[in-house]
Every structure is written in structure tokens, then in C-alpha cells.
Write a protein that holds these residues in place. Structure first.
Motif, short mmCIF file in Angstrom:
data_model
loop_
_atom_site.label_atom_id
_atom_site.label_comp_id
_atom_site.label_asym_id
_atom_site.label_seq_id
_atom_site.Cartn_x
_atom_site.Cartn_y
_atom_site.Cartn_z
N GLU A 80 1.60 -1.16 0.13
CA GLU A 80 0.28 -0.28 0.24
C GLU A 80 1.32 1.44 -0.22
O GLU A 80 2.18 1.13 0.49
CB GLU A 80 -0.80 0.03 0.76
N THR A 81 -0.14 2.33 -0.49
CA THR A 81 1.01 3.43 -0.32
C THR A 81 0.73 4.41 0.88
O THR A 81 -1.35 4.25 1.09
CB THR A 81 1.07 4.20 -1.50
N GLY A 82 0.91 5.16 1.66
CA GLY A 82 0.35 6.56 2.41
C GLY A 82 1.06 6.45 3.36
O GLY A 82 2.44 5.95 3.60
N SER A 83 0.51 6.81 4.54
CA SER A 83 1.61 6.67 5.87
C SER A 83 1.47 5.35 6.88
O SER A 83 0.86 4.85 7.16
CB SER A 83 0.33 7.83 7.33
N PRO A 84 2.41 4.54 7.44
CA PRO A 84 2.74 2.86 7.51
C PRO A 84 2.42 3.18 9.18
O PRO A 84 1.60 1.71 9.57
CB PRO A 84 4.50 2.83 7.63
N LYS A 85 2.61 4.51 9.44
CA LYS A 85 2.10 4.73 11.16
C LYS A 85 0.79 4.69 12.10
O LYS A 85 0.23 3.35 11.86
CB LYS A 85 2.50 5.81 11.23
N SER A 86 -0.29 5.30 10.32
CA SER A 86 -1.59 4.53 10.43
C SER A 86 -1.99 3.87 9.88
O SER A 86 -2.59 2.50 10.87
CB SER A 86 -2.23 6.13 9.62
N ILE A 87 -1.83 2.85 8.12
CA ILE A 87 -2.29 2.03 8.24
C ILE A 87 -1.17 0.77 8.79
O ILE A 87 -2.22 -0.69 8.97
CB ILE A 87 -1.57 1.57 6.29
N LEU A 130 14.43 4.02 18.89
CA LEU A 130 13.29 2.53 18.49
C LEU A 130 12.57 3.82 17.47
O LEU A 130 12.58 4.88 17.75
CB LEU A 130 12.17 2.61 19.49
N GLY A 131 12.22 3.44 16.15
CA GLY A 131 11.88 3.77 15.49
C GLY A 131 10.11 4.53 15.51
O GLY A 131 9.87 3.74 16.20
N SER A 132 9.82 5.91 14.60
CA SER A 132 8.52 6.26 15.18
C SER A 132 7.67 5.35 14.84
O SER A 132 6.54 5.59 15.57
CB SER A 132 9.12 7.99 14.67
N VAL A 133 7.83 4.31 13.50
CA VAL A 133 6.60 3.79 12.87
C VAL A 133 6.80 2.63 14.66
O VAL A 133 5.19 2.01 14.86
CB VAL A 133 6.90 3.20 11.53
N ALA A 134 7.44 1.95 14.46
CA ALA A 134 7.35 0.85 15.31
C ALA A 134 7.15 1.50 16.84
O ALA A 134 6.29 1.13 17.27
CB ALA A 134 9.13 0.30 16.04
N GLU A 135 7.64 2.59 17.17
CA GLU A 135 6.65 3.30 18.90
C GLU A 135 5.22 3.96 18.70
O GLU A 135 4.46 3.30 19.61
CB GLU A 135 7.41 4.68 18.66
N ARG A 136 5.61 4.32 17.11
CA ARG A 136 3.27 4.19 16.85
C ARG A 136 2.57 3.45 17.22
O ARG A 136 1.58 3.00 17.71
CB ARG A 136 3.66 5.10 15.49
N ILE A 137 2.87 2.13 16.82
CA ILE A 137 2.49 0.93 16.67
C ILE A 137 2.58 0.17 17.83
O ILE A 137 1.16 -0.11 18.40
CB ILE A 137 3.25 -0.55 15.35
N VAL A 138 2.98 0.02 19.22
CA VAL A 138 3.07 -0.61 20.40
C VAL A 138 2.31 0.36 21.08
O VAL A 138 1.62 -0.01 21.73
CB VAL A 138 5.06 -0.11 21.18
N ARG A 139 2.36 1.75 20.62
CA ARG A 139 1.16 2.39 21.65
C ARG A 139 -0.35 2.05 20.70
O ARG A 139 -1.47 2.49 21.29
CB ARG A 139 1.45 4.41 21.03
N LEU A 140 -0.06 2.56 19.71
CA LEU A 140 -1.43 2.22 18.95
C LEU A 140 -2.67 0.65 18.47
O LEU A 140 -3.45 1.19 17.92
CB LEU A 140 -1.89 3.53 17.96
N ALA A 141 -2.01 0.05 18.54
CA ALA A 141 -2.03 -1.27 17.74
C ALA A 141 -3.62 -1.67 18.45
O ALA A 141 -2.48 -1.62 19.83
CB ALA A 141 -1.57 -1.93 17.27
#
Length: 140
Positions: A89-96, A121-132
Motif C-alpha cells: 500500500e501507499t500512505g502513512s505506515p504509522k496509520s495503516i 526506537l523507530g517512530s513507526v515501531a513506537e507508534r505501533i506499540v502505542r496504538l495497535a
């Protein structure tokens, strides 16, 4: 109580860390008899201004990444994963990646391709940990 994951998703940007995460996700999918979902998100925000050139570049990158992800799918099937899904996909990895439906476990690398994010810690990984909404495994 032991958890039985039915769907394991892995975030792949083809960095060394994401390929380690892929290897771990394959092992987990085999162990749990789970479906493996290979996710590649092309971060279009990193392209700058949206122009026709950027859109053509994103589409070309999407085609190239689809070929790479299909190769990983075949490797996972050869290793013993019975069901492998692929998604580019294309877009924001943090969101998708934080909004994947019907995923029990999301596996990702601690850092990705973005050089600035490698400092911590990568910002994508950090966001995933917080929001998944599912369990998350960060692989180093």
C-alpha cells in the motif's frame, strides 16, 4: 494462559531489521498454524510535495515492492506457512499498520529505512506499540 495467534502480520520495508522481523513472523506462523500477512507500506509523505512525478515514482515503487513481497511469500510457503497474504500500500505506515483488521499479532523491526529514526526506537515501531489493537512484537 497461552495465546494462539490465528493471523500474524509483519511490516516489511526491506531493511535489515524488517527482514529479521519477517523471519521471526514466519517461525511464529508455522508454530501457531497461523495465516501470515506480509505488509509493505510505501511512505508517500517522505516524497515531499505531491506532484505527477511523485505519483509515478510511488506507483513504480509499489510495482517493484510487490515483486519483492511475492518472493518473500514463496519463501514463507516453502518454509511451511500454509496461508500467506501479501499487501503493498501507499500512505502513512504509522496509520495503516495500526489499523490492520483481524490481526492477532503484528511483528516489526525496531528501526526501518529512515536514517533519522535509527537513533532511537523507530517512530513507526513506537507508534505501533502505542496504538495497535493487537499484540506487537518488536524484533531487534
Amino acid at each position: 494462559m497461552a495465546t494462539n495467534y490465528k493471523t500474524v502480520a509483519v511490516a516489511i520495508d526491506f531493511s535489515e531489521q524488517s527482514l529479521k522481523a519477517y523471519e521471526r513472523a514466519v517461525k511464529l506462523a508455522i508454530e501457531y498454524g497461523a495465516t501470515l500477512q506480509l505488509m509493505n507500506v510505501i511512505d508517500t509523505k517522505s516524497f515531499g510535495a505531491v506532484t505527477a512525478y511523485d505519483l509515478k515514482y510511488a506507483e513504480k515503487l509499489k510495482e517493484e515492492n510487490f515483486i519483492k513481497i511475492e518472493k518473500l511469500k514463496k519463501e514463507a510457503q516453502t518454509a511451511g506457512v500454509t496461508e500467506v497474504l501479501t499487501n503493498v500500500e501507499t500512505g502513512s505506515p504509522k496509520s495503516i499498520l495500526t489499523k490492520l483488521p483481524a490481526v492477532d499479532l503484528l511483528v516489526c523491526g525496531a528501526t526501518g529505512l529512515n536514517q533519522l529514526e535509527k537513533m532511537v526506537l523507530g517512530s513507526v515501531a513506537e507508534r505501533i506499540v502505542r496504538l495497535a489493537s493487537c499484540d506487537v512484537l518488536i524484533v531487534r
